[in-house]
Design an enzyme around this catalytic site. Structure first.
Site, PDB file in Angstrom:
ATOM      1  N   ASP A  67       0.761  -0.768   0.078  1.00  7.61           N
ATOM      2  CA  ASP A  67       0.057  -0.410  -0.072  1.00  7.61           C
ATOM      3  C   ASP A  67       1.258   1.272  -0.198  1.00  7.61           C
ATOM      4  O   ASP A  67       2.623   1.265   0.257  1.00  7.61           O
ATOM      5  CB  ASP A  67      -0.661  -0.205   1.267  1.00  7.61           C
ATOM      6  N   HIS A 138      -7.236  -5.123   9.791  1.00 12.42           N
ATOM      7  CA  HIS A 138      -7.376  -4.313   9.028  1.00 12.42           C
ATOM      8  C   HIS A 138      -5.825  -5.415   8.340  1.00 12.42           C
ATOM      9  O   HIS A 138      -4.820  -5.724   9.027  1.00 12.42           O
ATOM     10  CB  HIS A 138      -6.692  -3.531   8.026  1.00 12.42           C
TER      11      HIS A 138
HETATM   12  C1  F6R Z   1       1.311  -1.897   5.997  1.00  9.20           C
HETATM   13  C2  F6R Z   1      -0.204  -2.299   6.122  1.00  9.20           C
HETATM   14  C3  F6R Z   1      -0.466  -2.789   7.697  1.00  9.20           C
HETATM   15  C4  F6R Z   1       0.273  -2.640   8.680  1.00  9.20           C
HETATM   16  C5  F6R Z   1      -0.672  -2.481  10.039  1.00  9.20           C
HETATM   17  C6  F6R Z   1       0.217  -2.587  10.963  1.00  9.20           C
HETATM   18  O1  F6R Z   1       1.606  -1.891   4.729  1.00  9.20           O
HETATM   19  O2  F6R Z   1      -0.538  -2.838   5.116  1.00  9.20           O
HETATM   20  O3  F6R Z   1      -2.302  -3.071   7.215  1.00  9.20           O
HETATM   21  O4  F6R Z   1       1.002  -4.076   8.308  1.00  9.20           O
HETATM   22  O5  F6R Z   1      -1.761  -0.726   9.516  1.00  9.20           O
HETATM   23  O6  F6R Z   1       0.521  -1.227  11.335  1.00  9.20           O
HETATM   24  P1  F6R Z   1       2.318  -1.712  12.117  1.00  9.20           P
HETATM   25  O7  F6R Z   1       3.149  -2.797  12.040  1.00  9.20           O
HETATM   26  O8  F6R Z   1       2.896  -0.209  12.141  1.00  9.20           O
HETATM   27  O9  F6R Z   1       1.180  -1.799  13.881  1.00  9.20           O
END
Ligand code: F6R
Length: 244
Positions: A67, A138
């Site tokens: 993304d 998500h």
């Molecule tokens: C990032 C992505 C998101 C993150 C998720 C967790 O490319 O696709 O789905 O993996 O928001 O984010 P963190 O690791 O910062 O807790």
């Protein structure tokens, strides 16, 4: 789903990096799907170490990222292209042309999303996809309520995600409200998936992903239906999961 327990964030990162390194050794021109955010930073650091100290080569590896914030240029410090350069690509021998991050400035997100999915297919499909998970369940930016058949597209970020990600910006108002996100379809078409989770903040989402019904309101629950998913999580993230 195979569950690998790590004692803490560092051990999770080491195990994940070994998993990815093994994929590259077995298939030097593999297509990796890559995530950004806090969770994979340690994994990328460990991959850099393996590259520098053990000679793992990324020369033929291709990558597609999950993304990108909509409206942020690649040069913006909070863009995911910038993150990938700083956190991984600038420190390994990957060929820049082999790295793909969605264009946050596309004027035609609908056609662009279609082209991004076609690119993934043209590259042979994702061999190994690295995912994180949002505290709301998500995956990529497929927020609760996303269709399981969704293609890569422009999405509105959930208020909860804007809140979670505001830690990277000066204020909550600076967090982009939209993103280009790989769709559930390309995620589910990946040959193998590794999902990482660390910390108590992810414990409820991990419990729901593993034990709850498959439900679009918890997007990660769809992974129950994929035949090759490995969850690498630390004890804090697994704290609410019932032992077998
Ligand atoms: C990032 C992505 C998101 C993150 C998720 C967790 O490319 O696709 O789905 O993996 O928001 O984010 P963190 O690791 O910062 O807790």
């Amino acid at each position: 789903m195979l569950i690998i327990t790590a004692k803490d964030y560092d051990e999770m990162s080491q195990k994940a990096a070994r998993y990815i390194a093994a994929e590259i050794l077995l298939k030097p021109d593999c297509l990796l799907g890559l995530a950004t955010g806090s969770t994979p930073i340690g994994t990328y650091q460990e991959l850099i170490r393996i590259h520098q100290q053990e000679g793992l080569s990324f020369q033929k590896v291709r990558t597609v990222n999950l993304d990108e914030y909509y409206g942020l240029p690649a040069s913006h410090e909070q863009s995911y292209r910038y993150f990938m350069q700083e956190t991984l690509f600038d420190h390994i021998d990957i060929c820049p042309d082999n790295t793909h991050v969605p264009d946050g400035l596309t004027k035609d997100p609908q056609s662009y999303g279609k082209e991004y999915d076609e690119l993934i297919v043209a590259l042979g499909g994702i061999d190994l996809l690295l995912l994180g998970i949002g505290s709301n369940g998500h995956i990529a930016f497929n927020e609760p309520g996303s269709y399981f058949t969704a293609q890569t597209r422009l999405v509105d970020l959930n208020p909860n995600t804007i809140e979670d990600n505001s830690r990277f910006f000066e204020s909550k108002d600076d967090v982009p409200r939209q993103a280009i996100s790989m769709g559930m379809k390309s995620i589910l078409d990946s040959k193998r998936i590794v999902i990482l989770a660390s910390g108590a903040g992810k414990a409820q989402a991990i419990k729901d992903m593993l034990e709850g019904p498959v439900d679009p309101m918890l997007p990660a629950s769809i992974l129950q239906l994929h035949s090759n998913v490995t969850l690498i999580a630390d004890k804090a993230a697994l704290a609410l999961v019932q032992p077998d």
